[in-house]
Scaffold this motif. Structure first.
Motif, short mmCIF file in Angstrom:
data_model
loop_
_atom_site.label_atom_id
_atom_site.label_comp_id
_atom_site.label_asym_id
_atom_site.label_seq_id
_atom_site.Cartn_x
_atom_site.Cartn_y
_atom_site.Cartn_z
N ILE A 13 0.84 -1.20 0.00
CA ILE A 13 0.00 0.00 0.00
C ILE A 13 0.87 1.25 0.00
CG2 ILE A 13 -1.58 1.36 1.44
CD1 ILE A 13 -2.90 -1.30 2.24
N LYS A 14 1.92 1.23 0.81
CA LYS A 14 2.82 2.39 0.89
C LYS A 14 3.49 2.68 -0.45
CE LYS A 14 4.00 1.68 5.78
NZ LYS A 14 5.09 1.36 6.74
N ASN A 15 3.69 1.64 -1.24
CA ASN A 15 4.40 1.80 -2.51
C ASN A 15 3.47 1.84 -3.72
OD1 ASN A 15 6.95 1.68 -1.23
ND2 ASN A 15 6.84 -0.54 -1.16
N SER A 16 2.16 1.84 -3.45
CA SER A 16 1.20 1.81 -4.56
C SER A 16 0.62 3.20 -4.81
CB SER A 16 0.06 0.84 -4.25
OG SER A 16 -0.93 0.90 -5.27
N PRO A 17 0.52 3.61 -6.06
CA PRO A 17 -0.03 4.93 -6.36
C PRO A 17 -1.55 4.99 -6.27
CG PRO A 17 0.54 3.80 -8.39
CD PRO A 17 0.99 2.90 -7.27
N SER A 18 -2.20 3.84 -6.30
CA SER A 18 -3.67 3.81 -6.31
C SER A 18 -4.19 2.74 -5.36
CB SER A 18 -4.18 3.54 -7.73
OG SER A 18 -5.58 3.45 -7.75
N VAL A 19 -4.87 3.18 -4.31
CA VAL A 19 -5.40 2.27 -3.30
C VAL A 19 -6.80 2.72 -2.90
CG1 VAL A 19 -5.09 1.34 -0.97
CG2 VAL A 19 -3.09 1.78 -2.40
N ASP A 20 -7.69 1.76 -2.70
CA ASP A 20 -9.05 2.07 -2.24
C ASP A 20 -9.04 2.20 -0.71
OD1 ASP A 20 -11.70 2.37 -1.75
OD2 ASP A 20 -12.35 0.52 -2.73
N TYR A 21 -8.65 3.38 -0.23
CA TYR A 21 -8.55 3.58 1.21
C TYR A 21 -9.91 3.54 1.89
CZ TYR A 21 -3.70 5.05 0.55
OH TYR A 21 -2.37 5.09 0.24
N ILE B 16 -5.02 -0.02 14.42
CA ILE B 16 -4.69 1.38 14.65
C ILE B 16 -3.40 1.75 13.92
CG2 ILE B 16 -3.30 1.27 16.76
CD1 ILE B 16 -6.27 3.60 16.19
N THR B 17 -2.51 0.79 13.76
CA THR B 17 -1.28 1.02 12.98
C THR B 17 -1.63 1.26 11.52
OG1 THR B 17 0.01 -0.36 14.50
CG2 THR B 17 0.95 0.05 12.31
N TRP B 18 -2.53 0.46 10.99
CA TRP B 18 -2.98 0.65 9.61
C TRP B 18 -3.65 2.01 9.44
CZ3 TRP B 18 -4.11 -2.79 5.16
CH2 TRP B 18 -3.29 -3.92 5.14
N ILE B 19 -4.51 2.36 10.39
CA ILE B 19 -5.19 3.65 10.31
C ILE B 19 -4.17 4.79 10.33
CG2 ILE B 19 -6.71 5.23 11.57
CD1 ILE B 19 -8.32 2.79 12.48
N ASN B 20 -3.15 4.65 11.14
CA ASN B 20 -2.09 5.65 11.21
C ASN B 20 -1.45 5.86 9.84
OD1 ASN B 20 -0.21 7.44 12.42
ND2 ASN B 20 1.27 5.80 12.59
N GLU B 21 -1.15 4.76 9.16
CA GLU B 21 -0.55 4.86 7.82
C GLU B 21 -1.54 5.44 6.81
OE1 GLU B 21 2.49 4.46 7.06
OE2 GLU B 21 3.19 3.64 8.97
N PHE B 22 -2.80 5.06 6.95
CA PHE B 22 -3.81 5.57 6.03
C PHE B 22 -3.97 7.08 6.15
CE2 PHE B 22 -6.71 1.83 4.65
CZ PHE B 22 -5.59 1.08 4.34
N GLY C 30 -3.57 8.59 2.78
CA GLY C 30 -4.86 8.62 2.10
C GLY C 30 -5.28 9.95 1.52
N GLY C 31 -4.84 11.04 2.14
CA GLY C 31 -5.20 12.35 1.62
C GLY C 31 -6.71 12.57 1.59
N ASP C 32 -7.16 13.24 0.52
CA ASP C 32 -8.58 13.60 0.44
C ASP C 32 -9.49 12.40 0.25
OD1 ASP C 32 -7.83 12.95 -2.09
OD2 ASP C 32 -8.34 14.86 -3.02
N GLN C 33 -8.94 11.22 -0.07
CA GLN C 33 -9.77 10.02 -0.17
C GLN C 33 -10.44 9.69 1.16
OE1 GLN C 33 -8.70 6.33 -2.15
NE2 GLN C 33 -6.97 7.34 -3.12
N LEU C 34 -9.78 10.09 2.25
CA LEU C 34 -10.27 9.73 3.58
C LEU C 34 -11.20 10.78 4.18
CD1 LEU C 34 -7.14 8.14 5.28
CD2 LEU C 34 -9.18 6.99 4.47
N ILE D 196 -13.10 7.38 11.47
CA ILE D 196 -11.72 7.15 11.93
C ILE D 196 -11.51 7.76 13.31
CG2 ILE D 196 -9.31 7.78 11.48
CD1 ILE D 196 -9.92 7.50 8.49
N LEU D 197 -12.02 8.96 13.49
CA LEU D 197 -11.89 9.61 14.79
C LEU D 197 -12.60 8.79 15.87
CD1 LEU D 197 -10.85 12.08 16.34
CD2 LEU D 197 -13.04 13.20 15.87
N GLY D 198 -13.75 8.23 15.50
CA GLY D 198 -14.48 7.39 16.45
C GLY D 198 -13.69 6.17 16.88
#
Length: 611
Positions: A245-253, A276-282, A286-290, A297-299
């Motif tokens: 995911i970190k190295n991919s230009p296109s991911v469905d976050y 929570i580690t995954w969410i941290n990376e997202f 993720g940018g505006d996708q998220l 996420i905040l919840g």
């Protein structure tokens, strides 16, 4: 069928169903040779007849040895066909697959062996049956017989080799099959599934990452498996996907974020940490996708900030700060109302750290998106007022900061003070425990004079006279003793010579009249001594009850504090002048006491004992 009997000797057919394995094996070798000859002559009609005979009379027989012989025979026929086997697979493979669910474990074992030999011959042509084979292998991976499991594992490895080298494999058709089985609890099936996910992900031409949302939840579910090996396999697979995911230009976050939010609340600590580690990376990637998922996420983050595991708390706090540092525009699917709703709900959390961060979020949104937040004010205002009763001083101070920010607008200021008085009225303990803290902080944040004028206006018409008396006494004590209100006291001291001070005195006077001791101390503070004497004299008809005496005692104590030092000095000065002019100290003292004697009688001696 007659063609089959004409080419296969009866003795071969008898041996094929014999109870002895060696006889069945020798019969199968003879069938292999017969089919090879038919294939070399191109007589596929008779080949089809032979396969039909093996499928119907043998694999479909009620006799276990017949079924075993039929399976060996089908594998032998495939070997005999060699490169031409592909055109007969529709006849050969289905009866073998049916045998995987046979009640006899030995038949299931031979079915695995037969399909293994068939697969070795046809290789890539085998792919058209992949989904059915995968389904069968999935079941056999949890077979009750250890020999069957072992045979299934060998077949599984061969099928994986074939799939990884084939260009006919369809990941799109396979994913629904995988998704259906990802939440199976059987440990053998779980190992089987993780094995396939790992193998397919290693194939460059297969985009498993694109389908990750379809089976991500299942992998997370395996992180809490009782088997350490399965947990490690699932964790290894997830770690590899996160790296991709970190190295991919296109991911469905987005789709994955929904899954992670659910898993961040898992009972299992390792699952929560991974989520929570995954969410941290997202949040970082993720940018505006998220943006549409920020509320969810905040919840997930806010409860983890108070997690019992330190590792989870550390990652949650880091994620929270990263999320809050991103400035988003409400026009970009940034749901201000949703985030406010989450923060409001978290104010009911039993954990102080979570409540504090929820308040920081409300404060941040107020600073960045004030207009939008005020649109949702009715949804959060009552909760914010209730938070003033929080057991944590830090929480209360943050709530007051938010109230002060909201109250910058005059209508909201009035609403805040009205609601505050209302809360004090219905919860006297709040006034006792938090009253001083709340009033003092608001005076710092919103201007002390403004706060006191508004409170006085509200209390002037208060119908509950007992509450009004208690509230005024509390306000009076804060006014006289708090360092935050020193400027207000100085202004009141100038009441006789300063128009602003006089106006403030008049503004407070009506409501301060709810408490005799409060109005006396206000008059003494404003240096309106003649009026103070008039007030004291007006109390001559009052009942001297316990409450009255308690308040009198408090007033006496206040007169001995530094705030009234000027009053004591003025009195001493007055006495000194009287002595100088009359040389009759006794007469002077008597004169000073007479003004109070009618009301307080012997109490007046106590009141001025500091003489």
């Amino acid at each position: 069928m007659a063609d089959a009997f004409s080419v296969i000797p009866a003795s071969v057919l008898r041996n094929l169903s014999d109870k002895l394995y060696e006889k069945r094996k020798n019969a199968a070798l003879e069938i292999e040779g017969i089919v090879k000859q038919l294939a070399s002559s191109g007589d596929h009609e008779k080949i089809s007849a032979v396969i039909k005979l093996l499928a119907t009379e043998f694999t479909g027989s009620p006799q276990a040895n017949h079924r075993k012989g039929g399976l060996i025979g089908l594998a032998a026929a495939t070997v005999g066909l060699s490169s031409e086997a592909a055109q007969h697979l529709e006849q050969i493979v289905p009866p073998v697959l049916s045998s995987f669910s046979d009640q006899d474990s030995r038949v299931r074992y031979y079915a695995c062996e037969a399909l293994y030999n068939i697969a070795k011959v046809v290789r890539g042509d085998f792919i058209i049956f992949f989904n059915k084979i995968f389904d069968a292998l999935c079941k056999l991976s949890a077979d009750s017989d250890a020999n069957v499991q072992s045979a299934a594992h060998l077949l599984d490895r061969l099928v994986k080799d074939i799939v990884t080298e084939s260009d006919q494999f369809s990941i799109e058709e396979f994913i629904p099959l995988l998704r259906e089985r990802m939440n199976v609890l059987n440990p053998y099936v779980r190992q089987f599934l993780v094995g396939w996910i790992t193998v397919l992900d290693s194939v460059p031409d297969i985009d498993m990452l694109g389908f990750l949302p379809d089976f991500l939840d299942g992998l997370f579910n395996m992180l809490s498996d009782s088997s350490r090996e399965i947990r490690q396999q699932a964790d290894s697979a997830l770690s590899e996907f996160l790296l991709e995911i970190k190295n991919s230009p296109s991911v469905d976050y987005g789709r994955m974020a929904e899954i992670l939010v659910q898993r961040a609340a898992a009972l299992d600590e390792f699952t929560r940490l991974t989520a929570i580690t995954w969410i941290n990376e997202f949040v970082k990637l993720g940018g505006d996708q998220l943006f549409p998922y920020y509320a969810d996420i905040l919840g997930a983050i806010l409860p983890c900030i108070s997690d019992k595991e330190e590792k989870i708390r550390v990652v949650a706090r880091e994620t929270n700060e990263a999320l809050r540092s991103i400035e988003a525009n409400p026009t970009e699917n940034f749901d201000v109302g949703g985030i406010l709703s989450i923060a409001r709900r978290q104010l009911d959390s039993e954990w102080e750290a979570t409540r504090i961060e929820a308040l920081h979020w409300i404060s941040t949104l107020l600073n960045r998106h004030r207009a939008e937040v005020l649109c949702f004010l009715n949804d959060i205002f009552d909760t914010l007022l209730k938070a003033l009763s929080d057991s944590s001083d830090e929480v209360v101070l943050l709530v007051l900061d938010i109230h002060a920010c909201i109250a910058q607008d005059p209508p909201h200021f009035r609403q805040l003070v009205v609601f505050l008085v209302h809360n004090f009225r219905i919860d006297h303990s709040l006034l006792e425990r938090r009253g001083a803290l709340i009033i003092r902080r608001l005076c710092v944040l919103l201007d002390a004079e403004r706060v006191y004028r508004e409170l006085s206006t509200i209390l002037e018409g208060e119908a509950d006279l007992d509450f009004a008396c208690v509230m005024v006494q509390a306000l009076n004590l804060i006014l006289l003793t708090s360092s935050e209100l020193s400027e207000l006291r100085e202004l009141l001291k100038q009441s006789l010579v300063n128009a602003a001070g006089k106006d403030l005195f008049v503004s407070l006077y009506a409501s301060w009249c709810h408490s005799p001791m409060a109005i006396i101390s206000l008059c003494l503070l404003a240096q309106t001594y003649q009026h103070a004497c008039a007030v004291i004299q007006s109390l001559v008809e009052e009942d001297i009850n316990a409450k009255f005496l308690v308040q009198l005692d408090k007033l006496i104590r206040l007169l001995e504090t530094p705030v009234f030092a000027y009053l004591r000095l003025q009195t001493i000065h007055m006495v000194a002048e009287s002595i100088i002019w009359s040389f009759d100290a006794a007469s002077t003292a008597k004169f000073c006491i007479q003004g109070f004697a009618k009301t307080f009688k012997n109490c007046a001696i106590i009141l001025f004992r500091w003489w």
